[in-house]
Design an enzyme around this catalytic site. Structure first.
Site, PDB file in Angstrom:
ATOM      1  N   ASP A  94       0.670  -1.228  -0.073  1.00  0.00           N
ATOM      2  CA  ASP A  94      -0.010  -0.047   0.089  1.00  0.00           C
ATOM      3  C   ASP A  94       0.924   1.287   0.096  1.00  0.00           C
ATOM      4  OD1 ASP A  94      -2.603   1.148   0.238  1.00  0.00           O
ATOM      5  OD2 ASP A  94      -1.737   2.022   2.121  1.00  0.00           O
ATOM      6  N   THR A 108      -2.905   5.835  -4.351  1.00  0.00           N
ATOM      7  CA  THR A 108      -1.800   6.665  -3.662  1.00  0.00           C
ATOM      8  C   THR A 108      -0.555   6.575  -4.393  1.00  0.00           C
ATOM      9  OG1 THR A 108      -1.553   4.906  -2.080  1.00  0.00           O
ATOM     10  CG2 THR A 108      -2.732   6.808  -1.293  1.00  0.00           C
ATOM     11  N   THR A 109      -0.297   5.082  -4.909  1.00  0.00           N
ATOM     12  CA  THR A 109       1.125   4.741  -5.661  1.00  0.00           C
ATOM     13  C   THR A 109       0.602   5.512  -6.993  1.00  0.00           C
ATOM     14  OG1 THR A 109       0.943   2.685  -4.271  1.00  0.00           O
ATOM     15  CG2 THR A 109       2.145   2.835  -6.448  1.00  0.00           C
ATOM     16  N   ASP A 134      -9.098   0.608   1.374  1.00  0.00           N
ATOM     17  CA  ASP A 134      -8.934   1.056   0.012  1.00  0.00           C
ATOM     18  C   ASP A 134     -10.302   1.003  -0.706  1.00  0.00           C
ATOM     19  OD1 ASP A 134      -6.507   1.924   0.318  1.00  0.00           O
ATOM     20  OD2 ASP A 134      -5.554   0.448  -0.826  1.00  0.00           O
TER      21      ASP A 134
END
Length: 550
Positions: A63, A96-97, A386
């Site tokens: 994550d 987010t990545t 998520d």
């Protein structure tokens, strides 16, 4: 004349300063390295990172935001990218990545333009034009859908490759059920969904509690284990004798005075318990402490009490049962009580928990998440959070895009067409932005062990016919991802690109870096770039407690 040749110091001694291109190159390099760090975690075939903190605690995750939070990042420009990951997590819950690697690629493309003599302001202006056009393209290729089937597909897509692979479908149904139960007027407050981790079983045994779960047992073993037709009181008030607020001393000269003092304390506690009984409450959740004497009287009255209840659980109980949290026990009345069909204590694996169920209109639910070990349940919990974010975003916006790198390829294709209509050097910036977006499908292919160049060529060719063609990393080929059911909320893509662009603009506009002593310890002012033209990155920080590499 000599007095005019004296040097004038306006900054403290030992202050480090980098000007112009040196400052830009340092900041760009920091962003690129951070993006490379998390890049290998992207997609269903992404790898995990093991993070060890200074206390020796281990976190194993892929994550993005968790990795960036756990890392001890020191470089100021890198911290900006960490901030966009946190904002992405807060606004959407996923992507987010994606946000960080797009920002890293935008910086890389900007560096190439800077080397070609294009001014940073021109690059920023072109990037802004590209973002405005990307929003138009996203709206054009989005699909209107927020039915239950789409929500399940969105949740499954978000959880793929995050440790919950074996049970992603039942977990996706749990998430969708939970979101639909707490949804109010098209809005979802994720705080009303409590995920409780319990190790010692298979993830398949996870379940949803149609009510509120409090991860504490009853305060005294003599209390009833089950209360039907529960009248629930919520107290933010200690049920114990208050300590003297001053350093006063009480002189007791004989045993009778001592007994009278103890009797007075007991009377104070009994009065508090009588107020609870008089209100009609038979279940009590107290956010503060309850002393042993009070527990004795509560047990005798047949009241099930829980002490030191977490604030978040108190808020969920308020929402679910209709009770009001009382800050002064003197104000407690029957009108402040909540209701539940049943409140009972139950042992789940090795934890005693209190369940409040059969509620009229709860608008708050709990999910019991099972897993074989603490590390497994922690990672699956992050996957569920998520999924909660993306399902909530889909339900609120009603717009989704196809996954598998399809939207990025389509946005890049149309941006390149748009760039041809622009005159001036901004055209180069828009083209660079388009190429940067292709980092997403490129990375998906690399992480799956596929040839990224071949996959990108196939994707571009496929998009001449359909905007839904994406990379199926499990089959290793380009396919129609709409038919495969791989969908993501439009908000994930929109916010990731927006945040990445804003962070990139901020970094590119910096042409002077002034650091106090110790702020960039690893950067030597006399040797700011190595033989490769890259600044040293020791000031980036690391992970506390990480053992030295032998």
């Amino acid at each position: 004349m000599s007095q005019y040749n004296q040097p004038i110091f306006i900054l403290p001694e030992d202050t480090q300063r980098f000007l112009g291109r040196d400052a830009q190159r340092m900041n760009i390099m920091a962003g690129k390295i951070l993006a490379e760090t998390v890049r290998t975690t992207l997609g269903p075939k992404g790898m995990d990172k093991m993070l060890v903190d200074s206390m020796g605690d281990v976190v194993i995750t892929n994550d993005g935001v968790t990795i960036l939070r756990e890392m001890d990042i020191a470089h100021p420009a890198a911290k900006m990218l960490v901030e966009i990951a946190k904002n992405q997590e807060d606004v959407v819950g996923d992507g987010t990545t994606t946000a960080v690697i797009i920002a890293g690629e935008l910086l890389k493309k900007a560096e190439e333009l800077l080397d070609d003599g294009i001014h940073a302001t021109t690059i920023v202006r072109g990037y802004r034009q590209a973002v405005a056009k990307v929003h138009e393209i996203l709206n054009d290729i989005s699909i209107d859908a927020k039915d239950e089937d789409t929500l399940i597909k969105v949740a499954m897509t978000a959880m793929t490759g995050k440790g919950s692979e074996k049970a992603k479908e039942p977990l996706a149904r749990l998430i969708v059920d939970a979101v639909l139960k707490v949804e109010e007027e098209g809005k979802v407050d994720k705080k009303n969904i409590n995920i409780q981790r319990v190790s010692g079983a298979s993830v398949d045994e996870s379940e949803i509690v149609d009510g509120v779960l409090v991860d504490k047992g009853k305060a005294d073993h003599n209390m009833p284990k089950e209360i039907k037709n529960a009248k629930i009181a919520l107290l933010k008030y200690p049920i114990e004798v208050k300590d003297l607020e001053t350093d006063a001393k009480i002189n007791l000269t004989n045993p009778a005075q001592m007994q009278a003092f103890l009797d007075n304390e007991e009377q104070m506690v009994r009065e508090m318990i009588d107020k609870i009984i008089d209100s009609g409450a038979n279940v009590l959740f107290c956010q503060k402490g309850i002393d042993d004497m009070a527990l004795h009287y509560l047990s005798r009255a047949g009241i099930l009490a829980v002490k030191r209840t977490k604030k978040s659980d108190m808020l969920r109980l308020e929402k679910a049962t209709g009770a009001k949290t009382i800050t002064n026990i003197d104000d407690l009345s029957a009108d402040d009580l909540g209701e539940a069909g049943i409140v009972y204590e139950k042992k789940v694996f090795d934890q005693m928990m209190i369940f409040a169920e059969e509620l009229k209109d709860p608008k708050a639910v709990s999910i019991i998440l099972r897993g074989s070990t603490r590390h497994v349940t922690s990672e699956i919990e992050r996957a569920l959070e998520d999924a909660l974010g993306v399902v909530s975003a889909t339900l609120e916006d009603g717009k989704v895009v196809i996954g598998g790198g399809a939207p990025e390829i389509e946005m890049a294709r149309r941006l390149k067409e748009y760039a041809e209509t622009i005159s001036g050097r901004e055209q180069l910036s828009v083209n660079a932005f388009a190429e940067a977006l292709e980092i997403v499908p490129n990375t998906l292919a690399e992480n799956a062990g596929l040839d990224s160049i071949d996959m990108l060529v196939d994707l571009r060719a496929a998009h001449e016919k359909s905007v839904y063609m994406g990379l199926d990393v499990f089959k290793g080929k380009v396919t129609d991802m709409k038919k495969e059911g791989v969908v993501e909320p439009q908000r994930v893509k929109k916010q990731a690109i927006q945040f990445a662009s804003e962070a990139t603009e901020m970094i590119l506009r910096i042409d002077d870096l002034i650091a106090a002593r110790g702020a960039l310890e690893a950067v030597d002012p006399d040797d700011s770039f190595d033989d490769s033209g890259m600044p040293p990155m020791g000031g980036m920080g690391g992970m506390g407690g990480m053992p030295p590499m032998m």
